[in-house]
Structures are given as C-alpha cells and as structure tokens.
Design an enzyme around this catalytic site. Structure first.
Site, PDB file in Angstrom:
ATOM      1  N   ILE A  17      49.300  -8.265  64.116  1.00 54.73           N
ATOM      2  CA  ILE A  17      50.517  -7.784  63.458  1.00 54.73           C
ATOM      3  C   ILE A  17      51.787  -8.368  64.054  1.00 54.73           C
ATOM      4  CG2 ILE A  17      49.653  -5.606  62.504  1.00 54.73           C
ATOM      5  CD1 ILE A  17      50.682  -4.258  65.116  1.00 54.73           C
ATOM      6  N   GLY A  18      51.642  -9.107  65.126  1.00 49.42           N
ATOM      7  CA  GLY A  18      52.852  -9.671  65.710  1.00 49.42           C
ATOM      8  C   GLY A  18      52.519 -10.781  66.682  1.00 49.42           C
ATOM      9  N   GLU A  19      53.447 -11.682  66.776  1.00 53.80           N
ATOM     10  CA  GLU A  19      53.272 -12.773  67.740  1.00 53.80           C
ATOM     11  C   GLU A  19      54.638 -13.098  68.290  1.00 53.80           C
ATOM     12  OE1 GLU A  19      50.444 -16.511  68.094  1.00 53.80           O
ATOM     13  OE2 GLU A  19      51.681 -16.545  66.300  1.00 53.80           O
ATOM     14  N   THR A  30      56.971 -14.620  71.978  1.00 53.16           N
ATOM     15  CA  THR A  30      56.945 -15.669  72.983  1.00 53.16           C
ATOM     16  C   THR A  30      55.935 -15.337  74.072  1.00 53.16           C
ATOM     17  OG1 THR A  30      59.328 -15.543  72.642  1.00 53.16           O
ATOM     18  CG2 THR A  30      58.565 -17.114  74.288  1.00 53.16           C
ATOM     19  N   PHE A  31      55.753 -14.038  74.316  1.00 52.39           N
ATOM     20  CA  PHE A  31      54.955 -13.649  75.476  1.00 52.39           C
ATOM     21  C   PHE A  31      53.645 -12.971  75.129  1.00 52.39           C
ATOM     22  CE2 PHE A  31      59.526 -13.298  76.443  1.00 52.39           C
ATOM     23  CZ  PHE A  31      59.628 -14.315  77.376  1.00 52.39           C
ATOM     24  N   SER A  32      53.391 -12.730  73.857  1.00 52.57           N
ATOM     25  CA  SER A  32      52.195 -11.952  73.536  1.00 52.57           C
ATOM     26  C   SER A  32      51.770 -12.078  72.080  1.00 52.57           C
ATOM     27  CB  SER A  32      52.480 -10.471  73.804  1.00 52.57           C
ATOM     28  OG  SER A  32      53.400 -10.004  72.846  1.00 52.57           O
ATOM     29  N   SER A  33      50.526 -11.655  71.854  1.00 57.47           N
ATOM     30  CA  SER A  33      50.048 -11.423  70.491  1.00 57.47           C
ATOM     31  C   SER A  33      49.777  -9.933  70.390  1.00 57.47           C
ATOM     32  CB  SER A  33      48.736 -12.169  70.237  1.00 57.47           C
ATOM     33  OG  SER A  33      48.993 -13.544  70.164  1.00 57.47           O
ATOM     34  N   VAL A  34      50.103  -9.355  69.239  1.00 59.46           N
ATOM     35  CA  VAL A  34      49.919  -7.911  69.072  1.00 59.46           C
ATOM     36  C   VAL A  34      48.950  -7.661  67.912  1.00 59.46           C
ATOM     37  CG1 VAL A  34      51.093  -5.693  68.720  1.00 59.46           C
ATOM     38  CG2 VAL A  34      52.269  -7.529  69.936  1.00 59.46           C
ATOM     39  N   ASP A  61      66.664  -7.312  75.726  1.00 60.02           N
ATOM     40  CA  ASP A  61      66.247  -8.050  74.529  1.00 60.02           C
ATOM     41  C   ASP A  61      66.351  -7.173  73.276  1.00 60.02           C
ATOM     42  OD1 ASP A  61      65.446 -10.361  73.301  1.00 60.02           O
ATOM     43  OD2 ASP A  61      63.306 -10.086  73.686  1.00 60.02           O
TER      44      ASP A  61
HETATM   45  N1  LIG Z   1      53.661  -0.437  68.990  1.00 59.03           N
HETATM   46  C1  LIG Z   1      53.753  -1.277  67.971  1.00 59.03           C
HETATM   47  N2  LIG Z   1      53.475  -0.887  66.707  1.00 59.03           N
HETATM   48  C2  LIG Z   1      53.551  -1.749  65.670  1.00 59.03           C
HETATM   49  N3  LIG Z   1      53.899  -3.048  65.795  1.00 59.03           N
HETATM   50  C3  LIG Z   1      54.198  -3.501  67.033  1.00 59.03           C
HETATM   51  C4  LIG Z   1      54.141  -2.653  68.184  1.00 59.03           C
HETATM   52  N4  LIG Z   1      54.495  -3.378  69.274  1.00 59.03           N
HETATM   53  C5  LIG Z   1      54.762  -4.618  68.821  1.00 59.03           C
HETATM   54  N5  LIG Z   1      54.595  -4.710  67.481  1.00 59.03           N
HETATM   55  C6  LIG Z   1      54.799  -5.902  66.636  1.00 59.03           C
HETATM   56  O1  LIG Z   1      54.566  -7.069  67.403  1.00 59.03           O
HETATM   57  C7  LIG Z   1      55.779  -7.849  67.516  1.00 59.03           C
HETATM   58  C8  LIG Z   1      55.828  -8.527  68.877  1.00 59.03           C
HETATM   59  O2  LIG Z   1      55.798  -7.534  69.902  1.00 59.03           O
HETATM   60  P1  LIG Z   1      56.657  -7.664  71.246  1.00 59.03           P
HETATM   61  O3  LIG Z   1      58.114  -7.809  70.874  1.00 59.03           O
HETATM   62  O4  LIG Z   1      56.321  -6.540  72.146  1.00 59.03           O
HETATM   63  O5  LIG Z   1      56.086  -9.046  71.811  1.00 59.03           O
HETATM   64  P2  LIG Z   1      56.827 -10.295  72.481  1.00 59.03           P
HETATM   65  O6  LIG Z   1      55.767 -11.330  72.713  1.00 59.03           O
HETATM   66  O7  LIG Z   1      57.548  -9.839  73.688  1.00 59.03           O
HETATM   67  O8  LIG Z   1      57.832 -10.725  71.340  1.00 59.03           O
HETATM   68  P3  LIG Z   1      59.221 -11.548  71.409  1.00 59.03           P
HETATM   69  O9  LIG Z   1      58.931 -12.876  71.981  1.00 59.03           O
HETATM   70  O10 LIG Z   1      59.630 -11.622  69.946  1.00 59.03           O
HETATM   71  O11 LIG Z   1      60.198 -10.743  72.200  1.00 59.03           O
HETATM   72  C9  LIG Z   1      56.908  -6.842  67.233  1.00 59.03           C
HETATM   73  O12 LIG Z   1      58.053  -7.475  66.730  1.00 59.03           O
HETATM   74  C10 LIG Z   1      56.243  -5.947  66.182  1.00 59.03           C
HETATM   75  O13 LIG Z   1      56.311  -6.518  64.899  1.00 59.03           O
END
Ligand SMILES: Nc1ncnc2c1ncn2[C@@H]1O[C@H](COP(=O)(O)OP(=O)(O)OP(=O)(O)O)[C@@H](O)[C@H]1O
Length: 453
Positions: free
Chosen positions: A87-89, A91-95, A228
């Site tokens: 559901i998300g990707e 810079t630091f993670s995949s969700v 952020d």
């Molecule tokens: N608890 C959650 N419930 C639903 N979706 C989530 C949740 N946590 C994260 N996501 C989805 O995953 C995306 C990426 O999560 P997150 O911002 O924690 O990761 P990141 O790798 O640090 O991202 P970025 O590089 O954009 O800062 C979020 O923008 C959101 O769409």
C-alpha cells in the site's frame, strides 16, 4: 523499552510492552480469548461485511513476488498476518496491508476502533472470536536495510514513547530477522491527498488541521520534532474527519543534533529589528573564503516543506519546523495547487519563499541565523506579496487593470484561514505559533464531537 524476544519460530523479535509476539504472555491471552461473549453485543459487527477495497487485490506480479519474499525471510509470519497487498513505498520502506490473524489472542490497547464497549459488562478484555467480527488490519512497514540500525532504533523508540494519542500512529510491535526489520502498525484507511484537497471547504480544513495540530501538540509535548510533515505522512479519513500522523523515520528529539546559533543570543532579535530592512547590496565578500568551515545543520525533510531556518542551516532547529510544514499543507489547500513549492534544491527553495515574502523580510530571516541573503533576481521584489494575493491569484480571483476589474473579496472564513496561515508562516521560529497555541486559534475552534471515531 523494546527488548529482544525469541518466538516459537526462532526469530529474534522486538516486542513492545503489550507483549505482542511474546509467547510468555499466552497464559493471559488464553484467558482473554476464552471470555464468553454476548452475541447481541456483536450484532452490529456481524452485519459488517468484510471490507472490500482496491488495496485488497494484488494484481501486479512484482508485488506478489515481493510478498512471497517477505514471507520467506520472516518464516512463520503467515501464522500471524495474512499479507494482502502493498500500500505504500517511500524512500525508506515498503508498506503492506495485512490481516491480523491473531488479533483475538492479544490485548489490543492500540486499537482505536476497539470493540470493548460493544461487549457485555463482565467482559473486561472486549475481545471476541474472529468469526464474529470484521477482520482487523495492520500496516506492516518493512524498513529497507539501507537505513542505519541507529535510525531504525530511533524510529521505533520514538513511536513507542508517543503511544497514547489517537492522532499519532501507535506501534503494535516490531520484529527483526538479521538485517531485516518490520514495524507493525494499525492500518488506517485514508484517501489520497491528491484526490480530495481541491474539494475541501474551509470548514473541512478546520477539521483536518485540528486533527493534525492535535498530533503535533502531542509530539511536541514530548520535545520530538517530526521533521517530515507532509500530506502523505498524515493519513486523513475525509468521512471521519480525523487523521493519523505516521512516519517518524526522520524524527528526532529536540536538541539532539543542535549547537549554538546566533538566533539564540539574548537581545539578538531586538538588534535585528533595528537593522534597516531595505539595506543595499553588501560592500563585498572575502576573496578567498575556502578556509572557513562550511555551516552544517540537519536538513532532513522533504523538499517544498522545509522551513526557512532549515534552508539557512540554523543549528538550533526546534519543533517549529513542523509548524511551517503544516502551513505549506494549508497553503496547498487554499491555492488548490500541489505541490505548491517545487524546487529541486535548497537554493531554489529559498528563492521560492523569497518570491512570496520579499527581500526585506528574507534579509532579516537570514541574519537571524547568521547568514546574508542577497539576490539580483528581478522577480523577487523588496516587499513580496501578501498571502491573500497569492491565494487569489492561484484560484483565478484577481482582477486585471486591462479589463478594469479588481481582486475579488475573500469570504470571512477564508480570511480567518489566511490569518492562521500567517501565524504558521512567521519567518522567525520563535514568533511562529506553537501547536498548543494553534489549537486555541479561532480557525481551529470547532466542535469535534460530531467526528466519527
Ligand atoms: N498505518 C498505516 N496505514 C495505512 N497506510 C499506511 C500506514 N503507514 C504507512 N502507510 C502508507 O505507506 C506510505 C509510506 O509510509 P511511510 O511514510 O511510513 O514510509 P517512508 O518510507 O518513510 O515514506 P517517505 O519516504 O514518503 O517518507 C504512506 O504514505 C501511506 O500511504
């Protein structure tokens, strides 16, 4: 504190205090799960169909492959979570979205949709069997191995410390296998900012920012800077009119990374305010400036959302940098333009801000952090523009001298929003509104009792 625990699958896991994954807690878990339930109390839940979502249908073969790879690394994870989709990707993670298969076996204090109040009085746990309720979803954040262990530890520790606020994402648990780390968070259904921000009324914005500033007030009360703040890190449910702040990957405790900056010196502001704002260009620069050490400061954050003191490399950054970023979100909504600031680097970002605020105020802002601001760019005027003018321009409500029309008048509720925005956009972080003060501002003075939770 987070601690290492061994699971039945032999993995080394980090567990949070609710003892999730801690097999020792199963005695209690069993008694919780064996409580009898009054069926009439769960009737409403029974009638809920399993939520069907576009998130729930992985069609991309790459995502299917990724999910399989995750299950291979974390042997046994499929007994705890059914991974559904990515559901998300970032810079630091995949969700990933996943169903929590063992929800009933744990005390779920993190669950804001906790069903306890639907239970009979003698059921203190408020849990009931999987077949009698909707599935419970979690978000599994798989942090990339390129993140340093210290950074990962920092994110998990801050999340742990911040638990207890409905508008800040709680950490359910986290686990590690060798260099792979996963954080388990509740899943929050939310809409994509790009799909709704143009449709928001001023009233909708009040609810959005009441929720966001409640989160910031909680975070800042713990002396934590999020660093952020941006729309993708505030998961907002337009129907419930509440949001949840996520992603503490860049967050830090105030003062961790700071050293003396001239903006801290006593009387400096007073002396600055007597500096004539319309000074001419400086008389010159050192011919050989290479031996002076360059100024270093934390610049972590997302382009377009960085506060001016971050751009001027202030070495004593505070929680006020988050307030500026929240202001950028409000400006985006009011102008209906996203991204509003779109610079590739910090120099361009400074130019964008200077175009609005003008040379005079930028000079004062730079001087506050021991910098000099000078430019010959003709589009940056001495006085800049008012935020009202920028918003009217962006929304095609300005008149033109050719047609003899004048700018349209803003309705009073929008004027109030702009007044609030000006407080978020004070170039001096010390004078900028705090999250607590923001919650007292007329713009956020709303009755939230009608929000769903
Ligand atoms: N608890 C959650 N419930 C639903 N979706 C989530 C949740 N946590 C994260 N996501 C989805 O995953 C995306 C990426 O999560 P997150 O911002 O924690 O990761 P990141 O790798 O640090 O991202 P970025 O590089 O954009 O800062 C979020 O923008 C959101 O769409």
């Amino acid at each position: 504190m987070l601690s290492d625990e061994a699971t039945e699958d032999g993995e080394q896991l980090y567990t949070s205090e609710d003892a999730r994954w801690d097999e020792d807690s199963h005695g209690e878990v069993e008694s919780v799960a064996s409580n009898e339930h009054d069926m009439s109390d769960v009737e409403n839940e029974d009638s809920d169909m399993e939520e069907i979502d576009e998130d729930d249908d992985p069609t991309d073969p790459k995502v299917i492959e990724e999910i399989e790879a995750v299950q291979k690394v974390f042997q046994g994870i499929d007994k705890h979570f059914r991974l559904i989709n990515k559901i998300g990707e970032g810079t630091f993670s995949s969700v990933y979205k996943a169903e929590d298969l063992r929800y009933d076996q744990y005390v779920n204090t993190w669950d804001i949709d906790f069903d306890g109040h639907h239970q009979s009085n003698d059921n203190r746990s408020g849990t009931y069997h999987r077949s009698q309720r909707r599935p419970k979803y979690v978000a599994i954040k798989k942090i990339y191995v390129t993140s340093s262990p210290a950074r990962i530890q920092n994110e998990l520790a801050l999340l742990h410390d911040l638990s207890g606020c409905d508008s800040v994402v709680p950490l359910i648990t986290a686990f590690r296998h060798e260099d792979q780390v996963m954080a388990i968070l509740p899943y929050f259904k939310h809409a994509d900012f790009r799909e709704y921000f143009r449709q928001l009324t001023i009233d909708d914005m009040r609810y959005y920012f009441r929720s966001l500033f409640s989160a910031l007030s909680h975070v800042h009360a713990h002396n934590i800077i999020h660093r952020d703040i941006k729309p993708t890190n505030f998961l907002y449910d337009c129907y419930k009119r509440t949001g949840v702040l996520v992603d503490f990957g860049l967050a830090e405790r105030e003062g961790t990374d700071s050293s003396y900056c001239v903006c801290q010196s006593t009387g400096y502001r007073e002396r600055q305010s007597t500096v004539p704002v319309s000074r001419g260009e400086s008389s010159g620069y050192p011919k050989n400036d290479s031996r002076r050490p360059s100024k270093r400061a934390n610049r972590a954050g997302t382009r377009g959302f960085r506060a001016p003191e971050v751009l001027f490399k202030c070495t004593n950054q505070t929680t006020k940098i988050d307030i500026w970023s929240a202001g950028v979100i409000l400006l985006t909504m009011l102008t209906k333009r996203f991204p509003f600031f779109n610079s590739a680097d910090d120099v361009d970002a400074t130019i964008e801000i200077a175009t609005i605020f003008g040379r005079a105020r930028m000079r004062q802002c730079a001087a506050l952090h021991g910098c000099v601001f000078e430019t010959s760019i003709p589009t940056i005027s001495e006085k800049g523009f008012t935020l009202e003018k920028i918003i009217l321009w962006a929304t095609s409500r300005t008149g033109s001298s050719a047609s003899g029309t004048s700018d349209q008048k803003m309705p009073p509720d929008e004027v109030e929003a702009v007044r609030f925005l000006k407080r978020c956009f004070d170039l001096d972080p010390e004078r900028r509104i705090s999250a607590n003060e923001a919650l007292q501002h007329d713009f956020l003075d709303i009755d939230t009792s009608d929000t769903f939770s």
